[in-house]
Design a protein around this motif. Sequence first.
Motif, PDB file in Angstrom:
ATOM      1  N   LEU A   1     -21.828 -48.874   6.911  1.00 10.56           N
ATOM      2  CA  LEU A   1     -22.832 -49.916   7.148  1.00 10.56           C
ATOM      3  C   LEU A   1     -22.775 -50.480   8.567  1.00 10.56           C
ATOM      4  CD1 LEU A   1     -23.731 -51.800   3.976  1.00 10.56           C
ATOM      5  CD2 LEU A   1     -23.809 -49.441   4.523  1.00 10.56           C
ATOM      6  N   GLY A   2     -22.079 -49.799   9.440  1.00 12.13           N
ATOM      7  CA  GLY A   2     -22.047 -50.226  10.843  1.00 12.13           C
ATOM      8  C   GLY A   2     -21.363 -51.564  11.034  1.00 12.13           C
ATOM      9  N   LEU A   3     -20.334 -51.838  10.235  1.00 10.03           N
ATOM     10  CA  LEU A   3     -19.666 -53.138  10.316  1.00 10.03           C
ATOM     11  C   LEU A   3     -18.253 -53.032  10.876  1.00 10.03           C
ATOM     12  CD1 LEU A   3     -20.764 -54.542   6.833  1.00 10.03           C
ATOM     13  CD2 LEU A   3     -21.455 -55.446   9.053  1.00 10.03           C
ATOM     14  N   ILE A   4     -17.877 -51.848  11.331  1.00  6.43           N
ATOM     15  CA  ILE A   4     -16.475 -51.657  11.701  1.00  6.43           C
ATOM     16  C   ILE A   4     -16.099 -52.511  12.919  1.00  6.43           C
ATOM     17  CG2 ILE A   4     -16.665 -49.580  13.201  1.00  6.43           C
ATOM     18  CD1 ILE A   4     -14.114 -50.090  10.380  1.00  6.43           C
ATOM     19  N   ASN A   5     -17.069 -52.714  13.841  1.00  7.77           N
ATOM     20  CA  ASN A   5     -16.738 -53.495  15.047  1.00  7.77           C
ATOM     21  C   ASN A   5     -16.548 -54.984  14.774  1.00  7.77           C
ATOM     22  OD1 ASN A   5     -16.709 -51.257  16.645  1.00  7.77           O
ATOM     23  ND2 ASN A   5     -18.892 -51.415  17.149  1.00  7.77           N
ATOM     24  N   CYS A   6     -17.103 -55.465  13.650  1.00  6.76           N
ATOM     25  CA  CYS A   6     -16.931 -56.896  13.341  1.00  6.76           C
ATOM     26  C   CYS A   6     -16.075 -57.075  12.080  1.00  6.76           C
ATOM     27  CB  CYS A   6     -18.287 -57.581  13.169  1.00  6.76           C
ATOM     28  SG  CYS A   6     -19.226 -56.968  11.773  1.00  6.76           S
ATOM     29  N   ALA A   7     -15.392 -55.999  11.656  1.00  9.73           N
ATOM     30  CA  ALA A   7     -14.661 -56.009  10.375  1.00  9.73           C
ATOM     31  C   ALA A   7     -13.622 -57.113  10.303  1.00  9.73           C
ATOM     32  CB  ALA A   7     -14.000 -54.654  10.149  1.00  9.73           C
ATOM     33  N   ASP A   8     -13.051 -57.493  11.456  1.00  5.87           N
ATOM     34  CA  ASP A   8     -11.953 -58.458  11.419  1.00  5.87           C
ATOM     35  C   ASP A   8     -12.308 -59.790  12.101  1.00  5.87           C
ATOM     36  OD1 ASP A   8     -10.097 -56.698  10.013  1.00  5.87           O
ATOM     37  OD2 ASP A   8     -10.327 -55.454  11.810  1.00  5.87           O
TER      38      ASP A   8
ATOM     39  N   GLY B   1     -27.770 -60.229  11.032  1.00  5.41           N
ATOM     40  CA  GLY B   1     -27.975 -58.848  10.573  1.00  5.41           C
ATOM     41  C   GLY B   1     -26.690 -58.272   9.982  1.00  5.41           C
ATOM     42  N   GLU B   2     -25.564 -58.615  10.599  1.00  5.95           N
ATOM     43  CA  GLU B   2     -24.281 -58.138  10.062  1.00  5.95           C
ATOM     44  C   GLU B   2     -24.015 -58.754   8.688  1.00  5.95           C
ATOM     45  OE1 GLU B   2     -22.162 -57.288  14.395  1.00  5.95           O
ATOM     46  OE2 GLU B   2     -21.973 -59.260  13.469  1.00  5.95           O
ATOM     47  N   LYS B   3     -24.398 -60.034   8.535  1.00  4.57           N
ATOM     48  CA  LYS B   3     -24.235 -60.681   7.216  1.00  4.57           C
ATOM     49  C   LYS B   3     -25.068 -59.952   6.164  1.00  4.57           C
ATOM     50  CE  LYS B   3     -23.086 -65.356   8.442  1.00  4.57           C
ATOM     51  NZ  LYS B   3     -23.595 -66.600   8.885  1.00  4.57           N
ATOM     52  N   LYS B   4     -26.295 -59.601   6.556  1.00  2.00           N
ATOM     53  CA  LYS B   4     -27.178 -58.909   5.596  1.00  2.00           C
ATOM     54  C   LYS B   4     -26.575 -57.559   5.220  1.00  2.00           C
ATOM     55  CE  LYS B   4     -30.457 -60.371   4.327  1.00  2.00           C
ATOM     56  NZ  LYS B   4     -30.518 -61.193   3.105  1.00  2.00           N
ATOM     57  N   ARG B   5     -26.019 -56.865   6.225  1.00  2.00           N
ATOM     58  CA  ARG B   5     -25.412 -55.555   5.918  1.00  2.00           C
ATOM     59  C   ARG B   5     -24.123 -55.720   5.116  1.00  2.00           C
ATOM     60  NH1 ARG B   5     -24.639 -53.174  11.099  1.00  2.00           N
ATOM     61  NH2 ARG B   5     -25.710 -54.878  12.122  1.00  2.00           N
ATOM     62  N   LEU B   6     -23.444 -56.860   5.313  1.00  5.00           N
ATOM     63  CA  LEU B   6     -22.258 -57.132   4.487  1.00  5.00           C
ATOM     64  C   LEU B   6     -22.675 -57.377   3.032  1.00  5.00           C
ATOM     65  CD1 LEU B   6     -19.219 -57.594   4.235  1.00  5.00           C
ATOM     66  CD2 LEU B   6     -19.559 -59.957   5.003  1.00  5.00           C
TER      67      LEU B   6
END
Length: 230
Positions: free
Chosen positions: A116-123, A137-142
């Motif tokens: 889901l393209g979240l690896i850069n903000c995973a932490d 957008g990252e929240k929506k993908r989460l």
Amino acid sequence: MPFQTRFLLTNVSGEAKPGRLLAIMGPSGSGKTTLLNVLAGQLAASPRLHLSGHLDINGKSRLTGGYKIAYVRQEDLFFSQLTPRETLSIAAELQLPEFASVEKRDKYVNELLFRLGLINCADSIVGDAKVRGISGGEKKRLSLACELIASPSVIFADEPTTGLDAFQAEKVMETLQQLAQEGHTVICSIHQPRSSVYNNFDDIVLLSEGSVVYNGPAKDEPLKYFAKFG
Ligand SMILES: Nc1ncnc2c1ncn2[C@@H]1O[C@H](COP(=O)(O)OP(=O)(O)OP(=O)(O)O)[C@@H](O)[C@H]1O
């Protein structure tokens, strides 16, 4: 005063296919959210609410078919101090207790973060209105990632681009399109999408005052209906 009957949806029929992204469109108040909620079985039972009709998945009633359904709500509800990785780990723990080991669970969560393209903000922390965290957008993908844990065959998303800027909206829609291409049936409601968002749709159901005025491929055909009903 006696209650008045109001028909929110009438004569609605259609089909959503695996591998395709279907958008339910129409002006405000046309019944998009109501239809999405009916399809996803999300309407709260009430003696005043009457539903009739057939809703099948692969020829079997949705209620008896045993299919897994995901529903991504408009508002994203997370613990603001957790990171996406922690959020997904907890969701996986709750939804898939059969994981034999923490290593296997962590591997699965990592795969989802990549997908889901979240690896850069995973932490990074998710954050909230007071403490800045990951983007809208990252929240929506989460939210989508949390729903994907249980491997649903059908994914519903209510206005997935609302409140997002053009770039984030496109990323979310690309993710939904990618999920459709992986074989999920994806259905979302959407109000006045930008053309860059619209281009991701395969099929459209256009509603006007609770009735379907167009149901078919997104390319070319619906334009004349938008002019009239959009
Ligand atoms: N439980 C309810 N009882 C009575 N009326 C309702 C109920 N739920 C929705 N409505 C009405 O049904 C109509 C369709 O609502 P719905 O939220 O589905 O529209 P929508 O197309 O999603 O609109 P929007 O784009 O503004 O979110 C509206 O007029 C709304 O006021």
